[in-house]
Design a protein around this motif. Structure first.
Motif, short mmCIF file in Angstrom:
data_model
loop_
_atom_site.label_atom_id
_atom_site.label_comp_id
_atom_site.label_asym_id
_atom_site.label_seq_id
_atom_site.Cartn_x
_atom_site.Cartn_y
_atom_site.Cartn_z
N LYS A 6 33.00 61.79 42.85
CA LYS A 6 33.91 60.64 42.85
C LYS A 6 33.93 59.98 41.47
CE LYS A 6 31.33 56.50 44.08
NZ LYS A 6 31.12 55.40 45.00
N ARG A 7 35.01 59.31 41.16
CA ARG A 7 35.16 58.57 39.92
C ARG A 7 34.09 57.49 39.82
NH1 ARG A 7 39.52 57.23 36.59
NH2 ARG A 7 40.96 58.60 37.69
N ARG A 8 33.60 57.23 38.60
CA ARG A 8 32.56 56.21 38.42
C ARG A 8 33.06 54.99 37.65
NH1 ARG A 8 28.52 56.91 41.93
NH2 ARG A 8 28.06 59.11 42.13
N ASP A 9 34.22 55.08 37.03
CA ASP A 9 34.66 54.00 36.15
C ASP A 9 35.64 53.03 36.83
OD1 ASP A 9 36.81 55.65 36.37
OD2 ASP A 9 37.26 55.77 34.23
N TYR A 10 35.61 53.00 38.15
CA TYR A 10 36.53 52.09 38.85
C TYR A 10 36.02 50.65 38.72
CZ TYR A 10 33.02 52.56 42.54
OH TYR A 10 31.85 52.59 43.23
N ILE A 11 36.94 49.70 38.86
CA ILE A 11 36.54 48.30 38.68
C ILE A 11 35.81 47.77 39.92
CG2 ILE A 11 38.32 47.76 36.96
CD1 ILE A 11 39.97 46.42 39.14
N SER A 12 34.91 46.80 39.68
CA SER A 12 34.13 46.22 40.78
C SER A 12 35.01 45.25 41.57
CB SER A 12 32.92 45.47 40.22
OG SER A 12 33.38 44.32 39.52
N TRP A 13 34.53 44.80 42.73
CA TRP A 13 35.27 43.80 43.50
C TRP A 13 35.47 42.55 42.66
CZ3 TRP A 13 37.99 45.31 47.32
CH2 TRP A 13 37.52 46.21 48.28
N ASP A 14 34.40 42.09 42.00
CA ASP A 14 34.50 40.86 41.22
C ASP A 14 35.49 41.01 40.07
OD1 ASP A 14 32.87 39.34 42.80
OD2 ASP A 14 31.26 39.10 41.33
N GLU A 15 35.47 42.15 39.40
CA GLU A 15 36.43 42.38 38.31
C GLU A 15 37.86 42.39 38.86
OE1 GLU A 15 34.29 45.18 34.97
OE2 GLU A 15 34.72 46.06 36.92
N TYR A 16 38.00 43.02 40.00
CA TYR A 16 39.32 43.12 40.64
C TYR A 16 39.88 41.73 40.97
CZ TYR A 16 42.55 44.60 44.48
OH TYR A 16 43.61 44.82 45.30
N PHE A 17 39.08 40.92 41.67
CA PHE A 17 39.60 39.63 42.14
C PHE A 17 39.72 38.61 41.00
CE2 PHE A 17 37.55 41.18 46.22
CZ PHE A 17 38.75 41.68 46.72
N MET A 18 38.77 38.66 40.05
CA MET A 18 38.92 37.74 38.92
C MET A 18 40.09 38.19 38.05
SD MET A 18 37.91 34.85 37.95
CE MET A 18 36.28 34.36 38.49
N GLY A 19 40.31 39.50 38.00
CA GLY A 19 41.46 40.03 37.27
C GLY A 19 42.77 39.57 37.88
N VAL A 20 42.82 39.58 39.21
CA VAL A 20 44.02 39.11 39.90
C VAL A 20 44.22 37.61 39.66
CG1 VAL A 20 45.03 38.71 42.20
CG2 VAL A 20 44.04 40.93 41.65
N ALA A 21 43.12 36.85 39.71
CA ALA A 21 43.20 35.41 39.45
C ALA A 21 43.73 35.17 38.04
CB ALA A 21 41.83 34.76 39.64
N ASP A 22 43.21 35.90 37.09
CA ASP A 22 43.60 35.76 35.69
C ASP A 22 45.08 36.10 35.50
OD1 ASP A 22 43.92 36.77 32.78
OD2 ASP A 22 41.99 35.74 32.76
N LEU A 23 45.50 37.18 36.11
CA LEU A 23 46.89 37.63 36.00
C LEU A 23 47.83 36.60 36.64
CD1 LEU A 23 48.43 40.11 34.93
CD2 LEU A 23 48.33 41.07 37.23
N SER A 24 47.40 36.04 37.75
CA SER A 24 48.19 35.01 38.42
C SER A 24 48.34 33.79 37.50
CB SER A 24 47.48 34.63 39.73
OG SER A 24 48.07 33.51 40.30
N GLY A 25 47.27 33.43 36.81
CA GLY A 25 47.32 32.30 35.88
C GLY A 25 48.35 32.49 34.78
N ARG A 26 48.61 33.72 34.44
CA ARG A 26 49.57 33.98 33.35
C ARG A 26 51.02 33.67 33.73
NH1 ARG A 26 46.82 38.91 30.06
NH2 ARG A 26 44.74 38.51 30.87
#
Ligand SMILES: Nc1nc(=O)n([C@H]2C[C@H](O)[C@@H](COP(=O)(O)O)O2)cc1CO
Ligand SMILES: [Zn+2]
Length: 166
Positions: A6-26
């Motif tokens: 399996k792939r190992r470089d996938y983003i973590s849950w925290d990276e995913y959700f904080m990333g979504v929060a950050d993108l929403s802020g934009r």
């Protein structure tokens, strides 16, 4: 025979959700501070998102974006009109209860949002920045969150750059 792993470089849950929060802020039109929030269920499903902006019907081009410090007239500054990202995320949720959910937010919630967070039943806050820890608003916020048993902790920045092409 070589086995496909399996792939190992996938983003973590925290990276995913904080990333979504950050993108929403934009999406925020605030020229000074863009804030984003993402509410997630206990089983890691996104329930709602929000960013700071004026309420529906209050035009981004007609209401003021200035800071109170720049003017002596409070009606000419954004603060009386802007809805914070956290409150928008709470209000954007129309599916029922937010009881037990987690809130990812790019800036520590103010006292007004803390009240809404507590009353909505949000249990955990993961924040990226705490820029004004000594302000009365943040101190009062933490006092209420502590009293209500809402857990909060700072997002541990992975340092990884997540790039997206759109
Ligand atoms: N937690 C927060 N969520 C938010 O959405 N905001 C918004 C309100 C304003 O639009 C902006 C702060 O403006 P400024 O004072 O940094 O120019 O960020 C602010 C805070 C800080 O408490
Ligand atoms: Zn707030």
């Amino acid at each position: 025979m070589s086995e496909t792993k399996k792939r190992r470089d996938y983003i973590s849950w925290d990276e995913y959700f904080m990333g979504v929060a950050d993108l929403s802020g934009r999406r925020s039109k605030d020229p000074n501070t863009q804030v984003g929030a993402c509410i997630v269920s206990q089983d890691n499903k996104i329930m709602s998102m929000g960013y700071n902006g004026f309420p529906k019907g209050c035009s981004d081009d007609e209401f003021p974006w200035g800071k109170e410090a720049e003017t002596t007239d409070p009606y000419s500054a954004k603060y009386l009109y802007v809805t914070h990202s956290e409150l928008n995320a709470i209000l954007n949720y129309r599916g029922g209860s937010l009881e037990g959910s987690k809130l990812y937010v790019t800036l520590f919630p103010c006292n007004e949002c803390a009240k809404a967070i507590i009353q909505a039943g949000i249990q955990t806050i993961i924040y990226k920045e705490d820029k004004y820890p000594d302000s009365p608003s943040v101190r009062a916020s933490k006092r209420m969150l502590n009293a209500a048993g809402v857990r909060y902790y700072q997002y541990e920045c992975s340092g990884r750059k997540i790039e997206i092409d759109v």
